[in-house]
Write a protein that holds these residues in place. Sequence first.
Motif, short mmCIF file in Angstrom:
data_model
loop_
_atom_site.label_atom_id
_atom_site.label_comp_id
_atom_site.label_asym_id
_atom_site.label_seq_id
_atom_site.Cartn_x
_atom_site.Cartn_y
_atom_site.Cartn_z
N ILE A 149 1.81 5.94 7.62
CA ILE A 149 2.57 7.18 7.82
C ILE A 149 4.07 6.89 7.88
O ILE A 149 4.89 7.61 7.32
CB ILE A 149 2.10 7.90 9.10
N SER A 150 4.42 5.78 8.55
CA SER A 150 5.83 5.41 8.63
C SER A 150 6.38 5.11 7.25
O SER A 150 7.52 5.46 6.93
CB SER A 150 5.99 4.19 9.55
N TYR A 151 5.58 4.45 6.43
CA TYR A 151 6.04 4.11 5.07
C TYR A 151 6.24 5.37 4.22
O TYR A 151 7.21 5.49 3.46
CB TYR A 151 5.03 3.18 4.40
N LEU A 152 5.30 6.32 4.34
CA LEU A 152 5.38 7.51 3.51
C LEU A 152 6.49 8.46 3.94
O LEU A 152 7.10 9.13 3.10
CB LEU A 152 4.03 8.25 3.55
N HIS A 153 6.74 8.52 5.24
CA HIS A 153 7.70 9.50 5.74
C HIS A 153 8.99 8.86 6.25
O HIS A 153 9.88 9.55 6.73
CB HIS A 153 7.07 10.32 6.87
N GLY A 154 9.08 7.54 6.15
CA GLY A 154 10.28 6.88 6.66
C GLY A 154 11.45 7.03 5.72
O GLY A 154 11.29 7.23 4.52
#
Length: 442
Positions: A28-33
């Motif tokens: 999730i961090s990778y997709l929304h970071g």
Amino acid sequence: MLRKIGIVARIALIVTAALFVSQLVVVISYLHGERSPPPPFAIAKRIVAVVRLLDETDIRNREDVLAVSSVSGFQVSVISTMPEGFEDDFSLRRMGVLTQKMIDDLEPGRSVRVGVVSSGEHRRNSSLMTFVVGLKSGEMARFSVSDETTLRVWNLPVGFLAGFFGIVVAIIAVLAVARETRPLAQLARTVDELGNRIEPVQVKERGARELRTLIRAINAMQGRILGLVNNRTLFLGAISHDLKTYLTRFRLRLEMMPAGTHRDKAILDVETMEQLLNDVLLFANESSAGSEAETVELNAAVGTSAMEVAPAGDTVHLALSADPLNVRLPRKALRRVIDNLLSNALRYGTHAWIRTERRDGMACLIVEDDGPGIEEKDMPFVFEPFFRAEPSRNRSHGGTGLGLAIVRQILDAHGGTITLENRTAGSGLVATVCLPVEGMGR
């Protein structure tokens, strides 16, 4: 559903869920970071260092400097004109001001421009910044700074966040495992209590399937043990009753015999046998489910026993605590403890000194005598049933060797302790009994 899952499967499920959650957080961090540049000061400091190096390096060795200075996310090149499509970006003004200040500290008068390239080799990208700094040679150094290799969330590297969330998830997993094993810890405490009491301690059936089965078996085992002990007590009581009947008849026949030494010795033997039967039955009764506990004031109980044993008060000396010492156990059981210790003190000595005090939440009774004491080699065995210390405390003093065994059995059943030690000043024995003060807990 969970009631059908075993403890091994539960722990495996917790670990798997923890790993899944931690990986989900990373994804999730990778997709929304958001990709954000490194800290401004670090960028400016590195640009100034490279500019100084280029100024001081011979032009023939410049390619080596550029090769060493260019790393992933930080590319350096020397140009003669401004890059095509370069546009100043006012959102990066703070970065430009900081870099300009540091360049001025190196050599005032040099221009520093910061912006983005929107055409040509580099398309406009919010994560790619271009710095153009003048060199002494009249050329310009171009710095392309990006953060493509380090994904940041809330301006923090995603690796750091992954580690942080991993720790959080691990803590949650540990708490979940602790919750699953809590019934096991309670079961261990209950089993430990079984060694000190005969009354069943029912454990609530909860937890994994195997654990509930174990708890159910232990609860049933407690009931069977209690039944066996009660049957033993009934058996001994029946034997004792029948033996007393025959001993009574035997004594009546002895009483009708002519007076003489042999007759007196036979009567004494019968009385000793009756005392032995009474003590055995008492010992068996104390090991079975006893009477209901009640609140008893220790000082009052000691005073009553001392008055009955030594009405004149010349052989028993009391030093009772000024504060009340309330303990919780059957009144008859406490009386039996005090009477046993007091009678032992006067049987083997001529005087007894009794005092009471409070120690760390425990009500303590200390009984000292001036008898011969007990040899150190016999100390580990004095609480064993029918054990008689030799030669100082042998059967010539009376008794059956069950007194101290009964005392310890009573104390064990109610959270108490008893210790014996020889007096340091003169001969004699010191018996110390401690029971939890009511309201303090075990």
